[in-house]
Design a protein around this motif. Structure first.
Motif, PDB file in Angstrom:
ATOM      1  N   ALA A  30      -4.363  17.652  -6.549  1.00  0.00           N
ATOM      2  CA  ALA A  30      -5.666  17.024  -6.080  1.00  0.00           C
ATOM      3  C   ALA A  30      -5.440  16.286  -4.654  1.00  0.00           C
ATOM      4  CB  ALA A  30      -6.328  16.345  -6.943  1.00  0.00           C
ATOM      5  N   GLY A  31      -4.250  16.524  -3.952  1.00  0.00           N
ATOM      6  CA  GLY A  31      -4.218  15.662  -2.618  1.00  0.00           C
ATOM      7  C   GLY A  31      -3.395  14.552  -2.956  1.00  0.00           C
ATOM      8  N   SER A  32      -3.595  13.555  -1.990  1.00  0.00           N
ATOM      9  CA  SER A  32      -3.000  12.399  -1.608  1.00  0.00           C
ATOM     10  C   SER A  32      -4.078  11.163  -1.874  1.00  0.00           C
ATOM     11  CB  SER A  32      -2.056  12.165  -0.651  1.00  0.00           C
ATOM     12  OG  SER A  32      -0.993  13.123  -0.766  1.00  0.00           O
ATOM     13  N   VAL A  33      -3.539   9.963  -2.422  1.00  0.00           N
ATOM     14  CA  VAL A  33      -4.455   8.827  -2.684  1.00  0.00           C
ATOM     15  C   VAL A  33      -3.824   7.504  -1.949  1.00  0.00           C
ATOM     16  CG1 VAL A  33      -6.010   7.260  -3.930  1.00  0.00           C
ATOM     17  CG2 VAL A  33      -6.151   9.823  -4.415  1.00  0.00           C
ATOM     18  N   ASN A  34      -4.220   6.850  -1.165  1.00  0.00           N
ATOM     19  CA  ASN A  34      -3.613   5.753  -0.738  1.00  0.00           C
ATOM     20  C   ASN A  34      -4.167   4.598  -1.421  1.00  0.00           C
ATOM     21  OD1 ASN A  34      -1.722   4.400   1.403  1.00  0.00           O
ATOM     22  ND2 ASN A  34      -3.566   3.459   2.252  1.00  0.00           N
ATOM     23  N   GLY A  35      -3.407   3.455  -1.895  1.00  0.00           N
ATOM     24  CA  GLY A  35      -3.775   2.227  -2.538  1.00  0.00           C
ATOM     25  C   GLY A  35      -2.633   1.534  -3.080  1.00  0.00           C
ATOM     26  N   ILE A  36      -2.846   0.625  -3.923  1.00  0.00           N
ATOM     27  CA  ILE A  36      -2.015  -0.135  -4.661  1.00  0.00           C
ATOM     28  C   ILE A  36      -1.557   0.715  -5.958  1.00  0.00           C
ATOM     29  CG2 ILE A  36      -1.426  -2.358  -5.873  1.00  0.00           C
ATOM     30  CD1 ILE A  36      -1.798  -2.875  -2.913  1.00  0.00           C
TER      31      ILE A  36
ATOM     32  N   GLN B  42       0.902  -1.158  -0.018  1.00  0.00           N
ATOM     33  CA  GLN B  42       0.009  -0.016  -0.016  1.00  0.00           C
ATOM     34  C   GLN B  42       0.776   1.116   0.070  1.00  0.00           C
ATOM     35  OE1 GLN B  42      -3.368   0.760   0.195  1.00  0.00           O
ATOM     36  NE2 GLN B  42      -4.287  -1.331   0.541  1.00  0.00           N
ATOM     37  N   GLN B  43       0.540   1.967  -0.831  1.00  0.00           N
ATOM     38  CA  GLN B  43       1.340   3.484  -0.990  1.00  0.00           C
ATOM     39  C   GLN B  43       0.433   4.635  -1.041  1.00  0.00           C
ATOM     40  OE1 GLN B  43       3.898   2.363  -4.475  1.00  0.00           O
ATOM     41  NE2 GLN B  43       5.596   2.650  -3.017  1.00  0.00           N
ATOM     42  N   SER B  44       0.909   5.867  -0.483  1.00  0.00           N
ATOM     43  CA  SER B  44       0.270   7.026  -0.680  1.00  0.00           C
ATOM     44  C   SER B  44       0.932   8.139  -1.575  1.00  0.00           C
ATOM     45  CB  SER B  44       0.086   7.643   0.560  1.00  0.00           C
ATOM     46  OG  SER B  44      -0.917   8.963   0.520  1.00  0.00           O
ATOM     47  N   LYS B  45       0.062   8.496  -2.703  1.00  0.00           N
ATOM     48  CA  LYS B  45       1.090   9.338  -3.658  1.00  0.00           C
ATOM     49  C   LYS B  45      -0.020  10.464  -3.818  1.00  0.00           C
ATOM     50  CE  LYS B  45       3.688   5.842  -6.328  1.00  0.00           C
ATOM     51  NZ  LYS B  45       4.955   6.587  -6.097  1.00  0.00           N
TER      52      LYS B  45
ATOM     53  N   GLY C 151       2.245  10.188 -12.962  1.00  0.00           N
ATOM     54  CA  GLY C 151       3.478  10.007 -13.684  1.00  0.00           C
ATOM     55  C   GLY C 151       3.611   8.755 -14.399  1.00  0.00           C
ATOM     56  N   PHE C 152       4.276   7.599 -13.796  1.00  0.00           N
ATOM     57  CA  PHE C 152       4.327   6.487 -14.487  1.00  0.00           C
ATOM     58  C   PHE C 152       3.804   5.474 -13.714  1.00  0.00           C
ATOM     59  CE2 PHE C 152       8.120   8.931 -16.279  1.00  0.00           C
ATOM     60  CZ  PHE C 152       8.147   8.800 -17.575  1.00  0.00           C
ATOM     61  N   ASN C 153       3.119   5.883 -12.715  1.00  0.00           N
ATOM     62  CA  ASN C 153       2.235   4.803 -11.924  1.00  0.00           C
ATOM     63  C   ASN C 153       0.779   5.186 -12.092  1.00  0.00           C
ATOM     64  OD1 ASN C 153       4.640   3.624 -10.933  1.00  0.00           O
ATOM     65  ND2 ASN C 153       5.117   5.656  -9.670  1.00  0.00           N
TER      66      ASN C 153
END
Length: 359
Positions: free
Chosen positions: A282-288, A46-49, A323-325
């Motif tokens: 637009a803020g950060s979103v946590n997920g895969i 899980q990551q927050s981007k 980006g690339f994700n």
């Protein structure tokens, strides 16, 4: 003799059949080697981007100001050219001053005369006051002298106002910029007669602004001060949202939004009406989050993961990209995502992990 020949032939046939049967048996017992593919995997977590909203914007004009003369007259000179940069208090254009100068001179003469007449009336009234004190002048005559002095004082004051008005009119034959910016239009030519109040020169402010139309969902997520990145050709700029219309455009049904650049692009690239790529925070979103390059499609989006040294195909759903994700549904933390060599894989194929790394 014939029996011996037949027996020998029979024995040869039996031996040949035995040999062929043995060879066939040996061939059946050999299994072909299983194909194994080398792959690269990364463990999923899980990551927050930070995410952004992508839009195509338009370079705006910013504040536009139309400069006009307060007085009518003939346009005697234009001191700027279209596209030229101007500074505050810079002279833009002038009217012919001849008639205004003559009117001012005449008004000044009238003022001088009115001043002298008023001074004489004051002196006369002062003398009449002294005579009235000695009883040599009636009160009625004294009142008439006072009235005459008051009238001439009023005429003197009117003459002063007239001179001031003529001076202002003469000053108004010169048109100055009151802000720094760029000339976007010149509406008249030298020698043409102008009416008072008609725009002559249009200047836009030096502020650089980009205009975008946000859809309803994104407009609700955007606030004044939201940071933005702008790309115009090969130039990059940065800015913040300074205005969001509360009523949507009647045709596009989008909410017009203005971005003021705090990191500006070169003036030669700032062409009003040109397009710009805009990225709004637009803020950060946590997920895969996984690399977009790992995603394949056969009518549905999917990836390969490795389980027990075997390739396992998993269908996924794509969400936001950054980006690339891209953020996806359909995977879970701990899955080993194939990021290289997946194009050679099929479901269940045996693999060897040639390189492992983290996201």
């Amino acid at each position: 003799m014939k029996r011996k020949t037949m027996s020998a032939a029979l024995i040869s046939f039996v031996l040949l059949a035995s040999i062929l049967t043995g060879c066939s048996s040996q061939a059946t017992d050999v299994n072909p080697a299983e194909v194994t593919r080398p792959v690269t995997v990364v463990p999923i977590s899980q990551q927050s981007k930070s995410v952004s909203m992508k839009y195509l914007g338009v370079i705006g004009s910013g504040e536009l100001k139309k400069y006009s003369f307060k007085v009518p007259g003939k346009l005697a000179g234009i001191n700027v050219e279209k596209g030229e940069a101007v500074q505050g208090r810079e002279l833009l254009a002038v009217l012919d001053k001849t008639d205004m100068a003559l009117a001012l001179k005449n008004s000044q003469l009238n003022l001088s005369q009115a001043e002298q007449v008023y001074a004489d009336a004051k002196d006369q009234y002062a003398k009449y006051q002294e005579l009235a004190k000695g009883g040599a002048m009636s009160q009625n005559d004294l009142d008439k002298a006072k009235l005459d002095m008051d009238v001439k004082e009023s005429n003197y004051q009117k003459a002063q106002v007239d001179v001031e008005a003529k001076q202002n009119s003469l000053s108004d034959t010169e048109l100055y910029a009151d802000m720094s910016g760029y000339v976007t239009d010149i509406l008249y030519k030298e020698g043409e007669n102008l009416a008072a109040g008609y725009p002559v020169i249009v200047v836009r402010s030096q502020e650089q602004v980009i205009e975008v139309g946000l859809n309803q969902t994104d407009a609700a997520k955007t606030a004044l001060g939201t940071q933005a990145e702008v790309q115009v050709g090969s130039y990059q700029g940065e800015g913040e949202v300074t205005r969001i219309d509360q009523v949507p455009d009647s045709e596009t049904r989008t909410y017009n939004t203005e971005i003021k650049l705090t990191k500006e692009i070169p003036p030669e690239a700032y062409l009003i009406g040109a397009t710009a790529d805009v990225s709004l925070a637009a803020g950060s979103v946590n997920g895969i989050w996984i690399p977009i390059s790992a995603v394949m499609n056969d009518g549905e989006d999917y990836v390969f993961v490795v389980q027990d040294d075997r390739a396992v195909k998993k269908n996924i759903t794509l969400n936001e990209s950054q980006g690339f994700n891209v953020r996806v549904d359909g995977l879970k933390p701990g899955d080993n995502l194939v990021t290289s060599g997946m194009k050679e894989l099929s479901e269940g194929m045996k693999v060897t992990v040639s390189q492992a790394g983290g996201q």
